[in-house]
Design a protein around this motif. Sequence first.
Motif, PDB file in Angstrom:
ATOM      1  N   LYS A  55       0.857  -1.028   0.055  1.00 46.57           N
ATOM      2  CA  LYS A  55      -0.051   0.102  -0.006  1.00 46.57           C
ATOM      3  C   LYS A  55       0.866   1.315  -0.091  1.00 46.57           C
ATOM      4  O   LYS A  55       0.641   2.338  -0.480  1.00 46.57           O
ATOM      5  CB  LYS A  55      -0.944   0.002   1.304  1.00 46.57           C
ATOM      6  CG  LYS A  55      -2.021  -1.040   1.180  1.00 46.57           C
ATOM      7  CD  LYS A  55      -3.035  -1.078   2.466  1.00 46.57           C
ATOM      8  CE  LYS A  55      -3.838  -2.017   2.209  1.00 46.57           C
ATOM      9  NZ  LYS A  55      -4.784  -2.061   3.522  1.00 46.57           N
ATOM     10  N   GLY A  59      -0.168   2.248  -3.369  1.00 46.86           N
ATOM     11  CA  GLY A  59      -1.414   3.210  -2.970  1.00 46.86           C
ATOM     12  C   GLY A  59      -1.031   4.770  -3.042  1.00 46.86           C
ATOM     13  O   GLY A  59      -1.916   5.599  -2.911  1.00 46.86           O
ATOM     14  N   ASP A 105      -6.748  -4.698  -4.565  1.00 49.07           N
ATOM     15  CA  ASP A 105      -5.689  -4.245  -3.836  1.00 49.07           C
ATOM     16  C   ASP A 105      -5.187  -2.523  -4.557  1.00 49.07           C
ATOM     17  O   ASP A 105      -4.778  -1.764  -3.834  1.00 49.07           O
ATOM     18  CB  ASP A 105      -4.285  -5.142  -3.892  1.00 49.07           C
ATOM     19  CG  ASP A 105      -4.705  -6.047  -2.949  1.00 49.07           C
ATOM     20  OD1 ASP A 105      -5.578  -6.099  -2.110  1.00 49.07           O
ATOM     21  OD2 ASP A 105      -4.281  -7.341  -2.920  1.00 49.07           O
TER      22      ASP A 105
END
Length: 359
Positions: A55, A59, A105
């Motif tokens: 992440k 992300g 994800d």
Amino acid sequence: MAKVIRIFLFFIMCLNNIMDISCVDLKNIVMPNFTISNAATVQRYVDILTNGGFKALFGDVNNKEVVMSILNVLLPEHRRLADIEYLPTEHQGQIVDVSKEYHYDFMCRDLSGAVFIVELQRYHEDHWFKRCVSYACRAYDRQNRKGDTYDVPPVYLIGLMDVEVDHPDKELWKTRFVSEYTFREKDCGDLLGETIVIIFAEMANFSKTIEECHTEIDKMLYLLKNIGRMMSQPSWLQHEVYSRIFAACEIAGFAEDKRIEYEKEMYDERRRKSEMDTAKRIGFETGRQEGLKVGREEGREEGREEGREEGREEGREEGRELGHSEARIEIARKLKMSGIDVGIIVQTTGLNERDVEQL
């Protein structure tokens, strides 16, 4: 308050690291072309194959160039990315409160409209491949609903696999680490249209040394698997693409809010792993006791019925099947009484969520 939380989470991370390496003499570790800190409690770069590390890298929209450089090594040449748009990762089914929700994800779209999904898989899961197909199909189908034509851009799902893929031919895949699945004609391989493509970067069995990494795919897989253990950028990876990856993964460079979130994710992941290990241990011991009990009963029955071999064999097979099912239910019941999360119980026992909830 945020500072206090950050200090607490950092203390937990250090404590876990100390526990993990307490029996290792780091001075005797020699790693070619990169070094490991003698302090050992300090991790310089995130481990991309953890939820927190994934992440932190994928992300963060500021890492767009880095994400594209990683994906471009795995994608076919005609799908190399020049620019991407980040897409939401939470998607509700067609009927609210009825249809399954989908959480990806990572998801993005390129300039042509093609959709790219990245999924990280760290633990063994039944029907993992079918779940990937379902995820990709949902993303493909959502594009169909926006117009009156079926001529929609393709969907690529890339799985970063930290667990073994269950290939039927194990020998064939001992030296191959990237697999690709799509719709083709069975005999001649004709591809009538680019629709859904699933690519697995299989790092669980990737054990090449630095000297054996000759291709760009080898180097990228090595980096993805090992960057969390490195303390500096190795000389053989001195290239702009890899330099950007190292910079994006350096924990010290995170903004305060991003570091707090990363440390929280890592703490949650360690807690979840501990719960899964506990569930496995309880399940193993329960299964062992059940197996001993069934084995003793079978032994006594065999001694009393020497002359009925065929019937006894069939009865034992049926008994094993019944005993296996009952053992799984008993294991699930004990895990639930111990307060283990329902999702973990489902993964451990193979029962479905509804059966576990009804125990």
